[in-house]
Design a protein around this motif. Structure first.
Motif, PDB file in Angstrom:
ATOM      1  N   ASP A 116      23.998  27.888  96.284  1.00 35.76           N
ATOM      2  CA  ASP A 116      24.092  27.285  97.609  1.00 35.76           C
ATOM      3  C   ASP A 116      22.777  26.558  97.828  1.00 35.76           C
ATOM      4  O   ASP A 116      21.747  27.190  98.115  1.00 35.76           O
ATOM      5  CB  ASP A 116      24.317  28.375  98.662  1.00 35.76           C
ATOM      6  CG  ASP A 116      24.532  27.819 100.065  1.00 35.76           C
ATOM      7  OD1 ASP A 116      23.981  26.729 100.365  1.00 35.76           O
ATOM      8  OD2 ASP A 116      25.229  28.464 100.851  1.00 35.76           O
ATOM      9  N   ASN A 117      22.800  25.262  97.664  1.00 36.80           N
ATOM     10  CA  ASN A 117      21.560  24.489  97.746  1.00 36.80           C
ATOM     11  C   ASN A 117      20.933  24.560  99.139  1.00 36.80           C
ATOM     12  O   ASN A 117      19.711  24.580  99.263  1.00 36.80           O
ATOM     13  CB  ASN A 117      21.813  23.042  97.351  1.00 36.80           C
ATOM     14  CG  ASN A 117      22.186  22.912  95.893  1.00 36.80           C
ATOM     15  OD1 ASN A 117      21.685  23.649  95.040  1.00 36.80           O
ATOM     16  ND2 ASN A 117      23.067  21.974  95.586  1.00 36.80           N
ATOM     17  N   ALA A 118      21.752  24.587 100.160  1.00 35.28           N
ATOM     18  CA  ALA A 118      21.219  24.657 101.520  1.00 35.28           C
ATOM     19  C   ALA A 118      20.451  25.952 101.754  1.00 35.28           C
ATOM     20  O   ALA A 118      19.478  25.989 102.500  1.00 35.28           O
ATOM     21  CB  ALA A 118      22.352  24.523 102.527  1.00 35.28           C
ATOM     22  N   LYS A 119      20.905  27.012 101.114  1.00 39.69           N
ATOM     23  CA  LYS A 119      20.236  28.304 101.260  1.00 39.69           C
ATOM     24  C   LYS A 119      19.228  28.570 100.152  1.00 39.69           C
ATOM     25  O   LYS A 119      18.631  29.641 100.105  1.00 39.69           O
ATOM     26  CB  LYS A 119      21.281  29.422 101.290  1.00 39.69           C
ATOM     27  CG  LYS A 119      22.204  29.381 102.494  1.00 39.69           C
ATOM     28  CD  LYS A 119      23.182  30.543 102.481  1.00 39.69           C
ATOM     29  CE  LYS A 119      24.074  30.508 103.712  1.00 39.69           C
ATOM     30  NZ  LYS A 119      25.055  31.642 103.710  1.00 39.69           N
ATOM     31  N   LYS A 120      19.081  27.614  99.250  1.00 43.34           N
ATOM     32  CA  LYS A 120      18.150  27.753  98.128  1.00 43.34           C
ATOM     33  C   LYS A 120      18.448  29.049  97.366  1.00 43.34           C
ATOM     34  O   LYS A 120      17.543  29.827  97.043  1.00 43.34           O
ATOM     35  CB  LYS A 120      16.696  27.734  98.597  1.00 43.34           C
ATOM     36  CG  LYS A 120      16.280  26.419  99.272  1.00 43.34           C
ATOM     37  CD  LYS A 120      14.810  26.437  99.624  1.00 43.34           C
ATOM     38  CE  LYS A 120      14.351  25.132 100.238  1.00 43.34           C
ATOM     39  NZ  LYS A 120      15.010  24.856 101.529  1.00 43.34           N
ATOM     40  N   SER A 121      19.702  29.280  97.109  1.00 39.56           N
ATOM     41  CA  SER A 121      20.136  30.554  96.536  1.00 39.56           C
ATOM     42  C   SER A 121      21.032  30.348  95.319  1.00 39.56           C
ATOM     43  O   SER A 121      21.719  29.333  95.191  1.00 39.56           O
ATOM     44  CB  SER A 121      20.892  31.373  97.582  1.00 39.56           C
ATOM     45  OG  SER A 121      20.056  31.739  98.662  1.00 39.56           O
ATOM     46  N   VAL A 122      21.003  31.360  94.467  1.00 35.82           N
ATOM     47  CA  VAL A 122      21.892  31.409  93.317  1.00 35.82           C
ATOM     48  C   VAL A 122      22.491  32.807  93.262  1.00 35.82           C
ATOM     49  O   VAL A 122      21.845  33.783  93.647  1.00 35.82           O
ATOM     50  CB  VAL A 122      21.145  31.057  92.018  1.00 35.82           C
ATOM     51  CG1 VAL A 122      20.047  32.064  91.706  1.00 35.82           C
ATOM     52  CG2 VAL A 122      22.103  30.925  90.845  1.00 35.82           C
ATOM     53  N   TYR A 123      23.725  32.876  92.810  1.00 38.71           N
ATOM     54  CA  TYR A 123      24.446  34.138  92.792  1.00 38.71           C
ATOM     55  C   TYR A 123      25.043  34.372  91.403  1.00 38.71           C
ATOM     56  O   TYR A 123      25.314  33.427  90.670  1.00 38.71           O
ATOM     57  CB  TYR A 123      25.570  34.124  93.824  1.00 38.71           C
ATOM     58  CG  TYR A 123      25.123  33.688  95.198  1.00 38.71           C
ATOM     59  CD1 TYR A 123      25.276  32.371  95.607  1.00 38.71           C
ATOM     60  CD2 TYR A 123      24.509  34.577  96.070  1.00 38.71           C
ATOM     61  CE1 TYR A 123      24.849  31.953  96.850  1.00 38.71           C
ATOM     62  CE2 TYR A 123      24.077  34.176  97.320  1.00 38.71           C
ATOM     63  CZ  TYR A 123      24.255  32.856  97.708  1.00 38.71           C
ATOM     64  OH  TYR A 123      23.817  32.444  98.938  1.00 38.71           O
ATOM     65  N   LEU A 124      25.284  35.629  91.092  1.00 38.08           N
ATOM     66  CA  LEU A 124      25.949  35.972  89.846  1.00 38.08           C
ATOM     67  C   LEU A 124      26.975  37.057  90.151  1.00 38.08           C
ATOM     68  O   LEU A 124      26.605  38.188  90.475  1.00 38.08           O
ATOM     69  CB  LEU A 124      24.954  36.462  88.798  1.00 38.08           C
ATOM     70  CG  LEU A 124      25.548  36.691  87.403  1.00 38.08           C
ATOM     71  CD1 LEU A 124      25.973  35.358  86.774  1.00 38.08           C
ATOM     72  CD2 LEU A 124      24.550  37.408  86.490  1.00 38.08           C
ATOM     73  N   GLN A 125      28.236  36.675  90.098  1.00 38.49           N
ATOM     74  CA  GLN A 125      29.314  37.641  90.259  1.00 38.49           C
ATOM     75  C   GLN A 125      29.635  38.217  88.887  1.00 38.49           C
ATOM     76  O   GLN A 125      29.994  37.475  87.973  1.00 38.49           O
ATOM     77  CB  GLN A 125      30.552  36.970  90.851  1.00 38.49           C
ATOM     78  CG  GLN A 125      31.743  37.890  90.995  1.00 38.49           C
ATOM     79  CD  GLN A 125      31.507  39.000  92.013  1.00 38.49           C
ATOM     80  OE1 GLN A 125      30.954  38.755  93.091  1.00 38.49           O
ATOM     81  NE2 GLN A 125      31.908  40.212  91.687  1.00 38.49           N
ATOM     82  N   MET A 126      29.492  39.521  88.766  1.00 38.41           N
ATOM     83  CA  MET A 126      29.687  40.189  87.485  1.00 38.41           C
ATOM     84  C   MET A 126      30.882  41.130  87.588  1.00 38.41           C
ATOM     85  O   MET A 126      30.858  42.080  88.382  1.00 38.41           O
ATOM     86  CB  MET A 126      28.431  40.974  87.095  1.00 38.41           C
ATOM     87  CG  MET A 126      27.174  40.119  87.064  1.00 38.41           C
ATOM     88  SD  MET A 126      25.735  41.001  86.429  1.00 38.41           S
ATOM     89  CE  MET A 126      25.502  42.221  87.715  1.00 38.41           C
ATOM     90  N   ASN A 127      31.906  40.845  86.834  1.00 36.76           N
ATOM     91  CA  ASN A 127      33.118  41.662  86.828  1.00 36.76           C
ATOM     92  C   ASN A 127      33.307  42.301  85.457  1.00 36.76           C
ATOM     93  O   ASN A 127      32.712  41.867  84.472  1.00 36.76           O
ATOM     94  CB  ASN A 127      34.334  40.807  87.165  1.00 36.76           C
ATOM     95  CG  ASN A 127      34.259  40.200  88.554  1.00 36.76           C
ATOM     96  OD1 ASN A 127      33.692  40.780  89.474  1.00 36.76           O
ATOM     97  ND2 ASN A 127      34.836  39.017  88.700  1.00 36.76           N
ATOM     98  N   SER A 128      34.152  43.311  85.418  1.00 33.54           N
ATOM     99  CA  SER A 128      34.463  44.003  84.156  1.00 33.54           C
ATOM    100  C   SER A 128      33.190  44.367  83.405  1.00 33.54           C
ATOM    101  O   SER A 128      33.062  44.121  82.201  1.00 33.54           O
ATOM    102  CB  SER A 128      35.361  43.111  83.290  1.00 33.54           C
ATOM    103  OG  SER A 128      36.547  42.766  83.965  1.00 33.54           O
ATOM    104  N   LEU A 129      32.268  44.963  84.112  1.00 35.03           N
ATOM    105  CA  LEU A 129      30.969  45.276  83.522  1.00 35.03           C
ATOM    106  C   LEU A 129      31.091  46.292  82.399  1.00 35.03           C
ATOM    107  O   LEU A 129      31.916  47.211  82.447  1.00 35.03           O
ATOM    108  CB  LEU A 129      30.017  45.772  84.598  1.00 35.03           C
ATOM    109  CG  LEU A 129      29.417  44.654  85.455  1.00 35.03           C
ATOM    110  CD1 LEU A 129      28.891  45.191  86.773  1.00 35.03           C
ATOM    111  CD2 LEU A 129      28.316  43.937  84.689  1.00 35.03           C
ATOM    112  N   LYS A 130      30.250  46.085  81.396  1.00 34.78           N
ATOM    113  CA  LYS A 130      30.209  46.956  80.223  1.00 34.78           C
ATOM    114  C   LYS A 130      28.824  47.607  80.133  1.00 34.78           C
ATOM    115  O   LYS A 130      27.847  47.048  80.654  1.00 34.78           O
ATOM    116  CB  LYS A 130      30.459  46.133  78.965  1.00 34.78           C
ATOM    117  CG  LYS A 130      31.748  45.348  78.967  1.00 34.78           C
ATOM    118  CD  LYS A 130      31.849  44.479  77.731  1.00 34.78           C
ATOM    119  CE  LYS A 130      33.135  43.662  77.726  1.00 34.78           C
ATOM    120  NZ  LYS A 130      33.248  42.813  76.508  1.00 34.78           N
ATOM    121  N   PRO A 131      28.728  48.722  79.451  1.00 29.86           N
ATOM    122  CA  PRO A 131      27.401  49.354  79.298  1.00 29.86           C
ATOM    123  C   PRO A 131      26.362  48.409  78.693  1.00 29.86           C
ATOM    124  O   PRO A 131      25.186  48.480  79.050  1.00 29.86           O
ATOM    125  CB  PRO A 131      27.701  50.543  78.364  1.00 29.86           C
ATOM    126  CG  PRO A 131      29.120  50.883  78.666  1.00 29.86           C
ATOM    127  CD  PRO A 131      29.798  49.569  78.911  1.00 29.86           C
TER     128      PRO A 131
END
Length: 121
Positions: free
Chosen positions: A72-87
């Protein structure tokens, strides 16, 4: 002073999900590439995913189809959605940004302090 602050790490069971967030603050003129790296104990830091200003994305083969990066450039933010996580996804996740501070004519790279992700039953 530019800072990157991550949040969202924690303990999750295999197969679970987490969403990491990173916000940049300070005198920022423009942000170029943003990315997430991770480092497991005894291993080198590796690129997980990156996203450019035009929203083109890149993923490590090991996370393709499971992780999604967004910004989100307006919020100067980056996100990482992590699904099906493994060890093997466990480690410290670091936010990265290539940005230009106000008053400077060149880009510099910045790192967050890291957020721990633990995947265990």
């Amino acid at each position: 002073q530019v800072q990157l602050v991550e949040s969202g790490g924690g303990l999750v069971q295999p197969g679970g999900s987490l969403r990491l967030s990173c916000v940049a603050s300070g005198s920022i003129f423009k942000i170029n590439t943003m990315a997430w790296y991770r480092q497991a104990p005894g291993k080198q830091r590796e690129l997980v995913s990156s996203i450019a200003t035009g929203n083109s994305t890149n993923y490590a083969d090991s996370v393709k189809g499971r992780f999604t990066i967004s910004r989100d450039n307006a919020k100067k933010s980056v996100y990482l959605q992590m699904n099906s996580l493994k060890p093997e996804d466990a480690g410290v996740y670091y936010c990265y940004a290539q940005l230009r501070s106000t008053g400077l004519a060149y880009y510099m790279t910045y790192w967050g302090q890291g957020t721990q992700v633990t995947v265990s039953s």
